[in-house]
Design a protein around this motif. Structure first.
Motif, PDB file in Angstrom:
ATOM      1  N   ALA A  62       0.825  -1.211   0.000  1.00 24.97           N
ATOM      2  CA  ALA A  62       0.000   0.000   0.000  1.00 24.97           C
ATOM      3  C   ALA A  62       0.859   1.260   0.000  1.00 24.97           C
ATOM      4  CB  ALA A  62      -0.937  -0.006   1.198  1.00 24.97           C
ATOM      5  N   LEU A  63       1.941   1.244   0.782  1.00 29.47           N
ATOM      6  CA  LEU A  63       2.843   2.403   0.806  1.00 29.47           C
ATOM      7  C   LEU A  63       3.491   2.618  -0.557  1.00 29.47           C
ATOM      8  CD1 LEU A  63       4.598   2.065   4.273  1.00 29.47           C
ATOM      9  CD2 LEU A  63       3.063   3.875   3.513  1.00 29.47           C
ATOM     10  N   TYR A  64       3.874   1.531  -1.193  1.00 31.37           N
ATOM     11  CA  TYR A  64       4.463   1.656  -2.538  1.00 31.37           C
ATOM     12  C   TYR A  64       3.448   2.248  -3.518  1.00 31.37           C
ATOM     13  CZ  TYR A  64       6.171   0.446  -7.126  1.00 31.37           C
ATOM     14  OH  TYR A  64       6.551   0.512  -8.437  1.00 31.37           O
ATOM     15  N   GLU A  65       2.205   1.762  -3.459  1.00 32.05           N
ATOM     16  CA  GLU A  65       1.164   2.268  -4.364  1.00 32.05           C
ATOM     17  C   GLU A  65       0.935   3.762  -4.171  1.00 32.05           C
ATOM     18  OE1 GLU A  65      -2.583   0.247  -4.263  1.00 32.05           O
ATOM     19  OE2 GLU A  65      -1.631  -1.713  -4.483  1.00 32.05           O
ATOM     20  N   GLN A  66       0.942   4.213  -2.931  1.00 23.44           N
ATOM     21  CA  GLN A  66       0.655   5.619  -2.655  1.00 23.44           C
ATOM     22  C   GLN A  66       1.818   6.535  -3.032  1.00 23.44           C
ATOM     23  OE1 GLN A  66      -0.410   5.798   1.444  1.00 23.44           O
ATOM     24  NE2 GLN A  66      -2.468   4.999   1.106  1.00 23.44           N
ATOM     25  N   ASN A  67       3.035   6.091  -2.868  1.00 27.23           N
ATOM     26  CA  ASN A  67       4.187   6.963  -3.094  1.00 27.23           C
ATOM     27  C   ASN A  67       4.686   6.887  -4.526  1.00 27.23           C
ATOM     28  OD1 ASN A  67       4.076   7.790  -0.439  1.00 27.23           O
ATOM     29  ND2 ASN A  67       5.419   6.176   0.264  1.00 27.23           N
ATOM     30  N   GLU A  68       5.594   5.998  -4.811  1.00 32.78           N
ATOM     31  CA  GLU A  68       6.201   5.960  -6.130  1.00 32.78           C
ATOM     32  C   GLU A  68       5.486   5.023  -7.090  1.00 32.78           C
ATOM     33  OE1 GLU A  68       9.773   3.093  -4.486  1.00 32.78           O
ATOM     34  OE2 GLU A  68      10.150   5.186  -4.905  1.00 32.78           O
ATOM     35  N   GLY A  69       4.539   4.260  -6.595  1.00 30.34           N
ATOM     36  CA  GLY A  69       3.834   3.294  -7.425  1.00 30.34           C
ATOM     37  C   GLY A  69       3.034   3.914  -8.553  1.00 30.34           C
ATOM     38  N   SER A  81      16.244   8.706 -19.088  1.00 30.37           N
ATOM     39  CA  SER A  81      14.983   8.011 -19.370  1.00 30.37           C
ATOM     40  C   SER A  81      15.157   6.499 -19.334  1.00 30.37           C
ATOM     41  CB  SER A  81      14.441   8.436 -20.730  1.00 30.37           C
ATOM     42  OG  SER A  81      14.174   9.811 -20.747  1.00 30.37           O
ATOM     43  N   ASN A  82      16.257   6.000 -19.887  1.00 23.37           N
ATOM     44  CA  ASN A  82      16.509   4.558 -19.836  1.00 23.37           C
ATOM     45  C   ASN A  82      16.631   4.076 -18.400  1.00 23.37           C
ATOM     46  OD1 ASN A  82      16.550   3.507 -22.515  1.00 23.37           O
ATOM     47  ND2 ASN A  82      18.444   4.619 -22.880  1.00 23.37           N
ATOM     48  N   ARG A  83      17.378   4.818 -17.590  1.00 19.47           N
ATOM     49  CA  ARG A  83      17.556   4.431 -16.190  1.00 19.47           C
ATOM     50  C   ARG A  83      16.235   4.509 -15.434  1.00 19.47           C
ATOM     51  NH1 ARG A  83      20.871   8.324 -13.771  1.00 19.47           N
ATOM     52  NH2 ARG A  83      22.492   7.627 -15.196  1.00 19.47           N
ATOM     53  N   LYS A  84      15.477   5.566 -15.670  1.00 21.71           N
ATOM     54  CA  LYS A  84      14.206   5.741 -14.976  1.00 21.71           C
ATOM     55  C   LYS A  84      13.232   4.614 -15.333  1.00 21.71           C
ATOM     56  CE  LYS A  84      11.040   9.478 -13.877  1.00 21.71           C
ATOM     57  NZ  LYS A  84      10.662  10.860 -14.162  1.00 21.71           N
ATOM     58  N   MET A 111      11.831  -2.517 -12.515  1.00 20.75           N
ATOM     59  CA  MET A 111      12.315  -3.374 -11.430  1.00 20.75           C
ATOM     60  C   MET A 111      11.428  -3.237 -10.193  1.00 20.75           C
ATOM     61  SD  MET A 111      16.471  -3.039 -11.840  1.00 20.75           S
ATOM     62  CE  MET A 111      16.680  -3.052 -10.102  1.00 20.75           C
ATOM     63  N   ARG A 112      11.044  -2.009  -9.854  1.00 21.22           N
ATOM     64  CA  ARG A 112      10.162  -1.813  -8.693  1.00 21.22           C
ATOM     65  C   ARG A 112       8.793  -2.444  -8.938  1.00 21.22           C
ATOM     66  NH1 ARG A 112      12.865   3.326  -8.549  1.00 21.22           N
ATOM     67  NH2 ARG A 112      11.215   4.228  -9.833  1.00 21.22           N
ATOM     68  N   MET A 113       8.300  -2.363 -10.177  1.00 24.71           N
ATOM     69  CA  MET A 113       7.010  -2.976 -10.490  1.00 24.71           C
ATOM     70  C   MET A 113       7.092  -4.500 -10.424  1.00 24.71           C
ATOM     71  SD  MET A 113       4.551  -0.869 -10.896  1.00 24.71           S
ATOM     72  CE  MET A 113       3.370  -1.976 -11.625  1.00 24.71           C
ATOM     73  N   LYS A 114       8.229  -5.071 -10.799  1.00 22.22           N
ATOM     74  CA  LYS A 114       8.394  -6.521 -10.678  1.00 22.22           C
ATOM     75  C   LYS A 114       8.356  -6.942  -9.213  1.00 22.22           C
ATOM     76  CE  LYS A 114      10.929  -7.513 -14.901  1.00 22.22           C
ATOM     77  NZ  LYS A 114      12.178  -8.003 -15.503  1.00 22.22           N
ATOM     78  N   ARG A 115       9.037  -6.153  -8.350  1.00 20.45           N
ATOM     79  CA  ARG A 115       9.000  -6.458  -6.915  1.00 20.45           C
ATOM     80  C   ARG A 115       7.580  -6.318  -6.366  1.00 20.45           C
ATOM     81  NH1 ARG A 115      13.364  -2.724  -4.626  1.00 20.45           N
ATOM     82  NH2 ARG A 115      13.770  -2.216  -6.759  1.00 20.45           N
ATOM     83  N   ILE A 161       4.985   4.859 -16.010  1.00 15.22           N
ATOM     84  CA  ILE A 161       6.217   4.660 -16.787  1.00 15.22           C
ATOM     85  C   ILE A 161       6.267   3.257 -17.361  1.00 15.22           C
ATOM     86  CG2 ILE A 161       8.727   4.473 -16.617  1.00 15.22           C
ATOM     87  CD1 ILE A 161       8.613   6.754 -14.561  1.00 15.22           C
ATOM     88  N   SER A 162       5.962   2.261 -16.549  1.00 12.92           N
ATOM     89  CA  SER A 162       6.104   0.881 -17.012  1.00 12.92           C
ATOM     90  C   SER A 162       4.982   0.469 -17.957  1.00 12.92           C
ATOM     91  CB  SER A 162       6.193  -0.075 -15.830  1.00 12.92           C
ATOM     92  OG  SER A 162       4.995  -0.047 -15.090  1.00 12.92           O
ATOM     93  N   ALA A 163       3.988   1.322 -18.142  1.00 10.28           N
ATOM     94  CA  ALA A 163       2.944   1.032 -19.124  1.00 10.28           C
ATOM     95  C   ALA A 163       3.481   1.161 -20.547  1.00 10.28           C
ATOM     96  CB  ALA A 163       1.756   1.971 -18.927  1.00 10.28           C
TER      97      ALA A 163
END
Length: 131
Positions: free
Chosen positions: A14-21, A101-104, A110-114, A27-29
Protein backbone atom coordinates in the motif's frame (compact mmCIF):
# COMPACT_ATOMS: atom_id res chain seq x y z
CA UNK A 1 -6.18 -14.72 13.85
CA UNK A 2 -4.14 -11.92 12.31
CA UNK A 3 -1.10 -12.92 10.30
CA UNK A 4 1.72 -10.41 10.91
CA UNK A 5 3.54 -11.33 7.69
CA UNK A 6 0.40 -10.68 5.65
CA UNK A 7 -0.22 -7.35 7.37
CA UNK A 8 3.41 -6.23 6.82
CA UNK A 9 3.23 -7.23 3.17
CA UNK A 10 -0.09 -5.44 2.65
CA UNK A 11 1.28 -2.31 4.34
CA UNK A 12 4.43 -2.40 2.25
CA UNK A 13 2.42 -2.78 -0.97
CA UNK A 14 0.00 0.00 0.00
CA UNK A 15 2.84 2.40 0.81
CA UNK A 16 4.46 1.66 -2.54
CA UNK A 17 1.16 2.27 -4.36
CA UNK A 18 0.66 5.62 -2.66
CA UNK A 19 4.19 6.96 -3.09
CA UNK A 20 6.20 5.96 -6.13
CA UNK A 21 3.83 3.29 -7.42
CA UNK A 22 1.62 5.71 -9.34
CA UNK A 23 4.51 7.10 -11.33
CA UNK A 24 6.05 3.66 -11.83
CA UNK A 25 2.78 2.31 -13.19
CA UNK A 26 2.59 5.13 -15.72
CA UNK A 27 6.22 4.66 -16.79
CA UNK A 28 6.10 0.88 -17.01
CA UNK A 29 2.94 1.03 -19.12
CA UNK A 30 5.20 2.06 -22.03
CA UNK A 31 7.79 0.00 -23.80
CA UNK A 32 11.26 1.32 -23.05
CA UNK A 33 11.76 2.53 -26.62
CA UNK A 34 8.41 4.36 -26.64
CA UNK A 35 9.06 5.99 -23.26
CA UNK A 36 12.52 7.18 -24.29
CA UNK A 37 11.20 8.43 -27.65
CA UNK A 38 8.44 10.37 -25.94
CA UNK A 39 10.97 12.00 -23.62
CA UNK A 40 13.27 12.78 -26.56
CA UNK A 41 10.45 14.54 -28.42
CA UNK A 42 9.63 16.58 -25.33
CA UNK A 43 13.33 17.43 -24.95
CA UNK A 44 13.53 18.53 -28.57
CA UNK A 45 10.50 20.80 -28.21
CA UNK A 46 11.60 22.41 -24.93
CA UNK A 47 15.22 22.77 -26.01
CA UNK A 48 14.13 24.46 -29.23
CA UNK A 49 11.82 26.85 -27.40
CA UNK A 50 14.44 27.66 -24.77
CA UNK A 51 17.24 28.15 -27.29
CA UNK A 52 15.02 30.31 -29.48
CA UNK A 53 14.09 32.53 -26.53
CA UNK A 54 17.71 32.79 -25.43
CA UNK A 55 18.85 33.73 -28.94
CA UNK A 56 16.12 36.35 -29.24
CA UNK A 57 17.24 37.89 -25.98
CA UNK A 58 20.93 37.83 -26.91
CA UNK A 59 20.38 39.16 -30.42
CA UNK A 60 17.89 41.77 -29.24
CA UNK A 61 20.25 42.97 -26.54
CA UNK A 62 23.25 43.29 -28.80
CA UNK A 63 21.48 44.31 -32.00
CA UNK A 64 21.96 48.07 -31.61
CA UNK A 65 25.74 47.82 -31.80
CA UNK A 66 25.73 45.25 -34.61
CA UNK A 67 23.35 47.04 -36.97
CA UNK A 68 26.02 49.50 -38.06
CA UNK A 69 28.63 46.80 -38.76
CA UNK A 70 26.26 44.23 -40.29
CA UNK A 71 27.55 42.67 -43.51
CA UNK A 72 26.57 39.58 -45.44
CA UNK A 73 29.64 37.68 -44.19
CA UNK A 74 28.82 38.59 -40.59
CA UNK A 75 25.22 37.45 -41.04
CA UNK A 76 26.34 34.11 -42.50
CA UNK A 77 28.86 33.59 -39.72
CA UNK A 78 26.30 34.55 -37.06
CA UNK A 79 23.72 32.13 -38.45
CA UNK A 80 26.35 29.36 -38.64
CA UNK A 81 27.40 29.91 -35.01
CA UNK A 82 23.79 29.94 -33.87
CA UNK A 83 22.99 26.72 -35.75
CA UNK A 84 26.14 24.95 -34.55
CA UNK A 85 25.39 25.99 -30.97
CA UNK A 86 21.83 24.72 -31.36
CA UNK A 87 22.98 21.38 -32.76
CA UNK A 88 25.58 20.96 -30.02
CA UNK A 89 22.99 21.74 -27.36
CA UNK A 90 20.53 19.28 -28.93
CA UNK A 91 23.10 16.49 -29.04
CA UNK A 92 24.08 17.04 -25.41
CA UNK A 93 20.47 17.16 -24.20
CA UNK A 94 19.56 14.07 -26.25
CA UNK A 95 22.40 12.08 -24.70
CA UNK A 96 21.46 13.17 -21.19
CA UNK A 97 17.75 12.57 -21.78
CA UNK A 98 18.25 9.10 -23.21
CA UNK A 99 20.45 8.02 -20.31
CA UNK A 100 18.10 9.41 -17.67
CA UNK A 101 14.98 8.01 -19.37
CA UNK A 102 16.51 4.56 -19.84
CA UNK A 103 17.56 4.43 -16.19
CA UNK A 104 14.21 5.74 -14.98
CA UNK A 105 12.29 3.17 -17.04
CA UNK A 106 14.57 0.32 -15.93
CA UNK A 107 14.23 1.26 -12.25
CA UNK A 108 10.45 1.62 -12.53
CA UNK A 109 10.19 -1.82 -14.16
CA UNK A 110 12.31 -3.37 -11.43
CA UNK A 111 10.16 -1.81 -8.69
CA UNK A 112 7.01 -2.98 -10.49
CA UNK A 113 8.39 -6.52 -10.68
CA UNK A 114 9.00 -6.46 -6.91
CA UNK A 115 5.48 -5.09 -6.40
CA UNK A 116 3.94 -7.81 -8.58
CA UNK A 117 5.99 -10.43 -6.74
CA UNK A 118 4.60 -9.08 -3.46
CA UNK A 119 1.07 -9.29 -4.83
CA UNK A 120 1.66 -12.91 -5.82
CA UNK A 121 2.95 -13.69 -2.34
CA UNK A 122 -0.13 -12.06 -0.83
CA UNK A 123 -2.40 -14.02 -3.15
CA UNK A 124 -0.66 -17.27 -2.17
CA UNK A 125 -1.13 -16.39 1.51
CA UNK A 126 -4.86 -15.87 0.93
CA UNK A 127 -5.15 -19.12 -1.01
CA UNK A 128 -3.31 -20.99 1.73
CA UNK A 129 -5.60 -19.42 4.34
CA UNK A 130 -8.76 -20.39 2.42
CA UNK A 131 -7.70 -24.07 2.16
Amino acid sequence: MLDKRKIRLMTKLALYEQNEGREDMKISAYYKKDYVSMKMIATFIWTTIGYGCAMLLVLGWGMTGWMEKLTLALIIMLVAVILLGYLALLIITFIITSRISNRKHRDARMRMKRYNHGLLQLMKMYEKENK
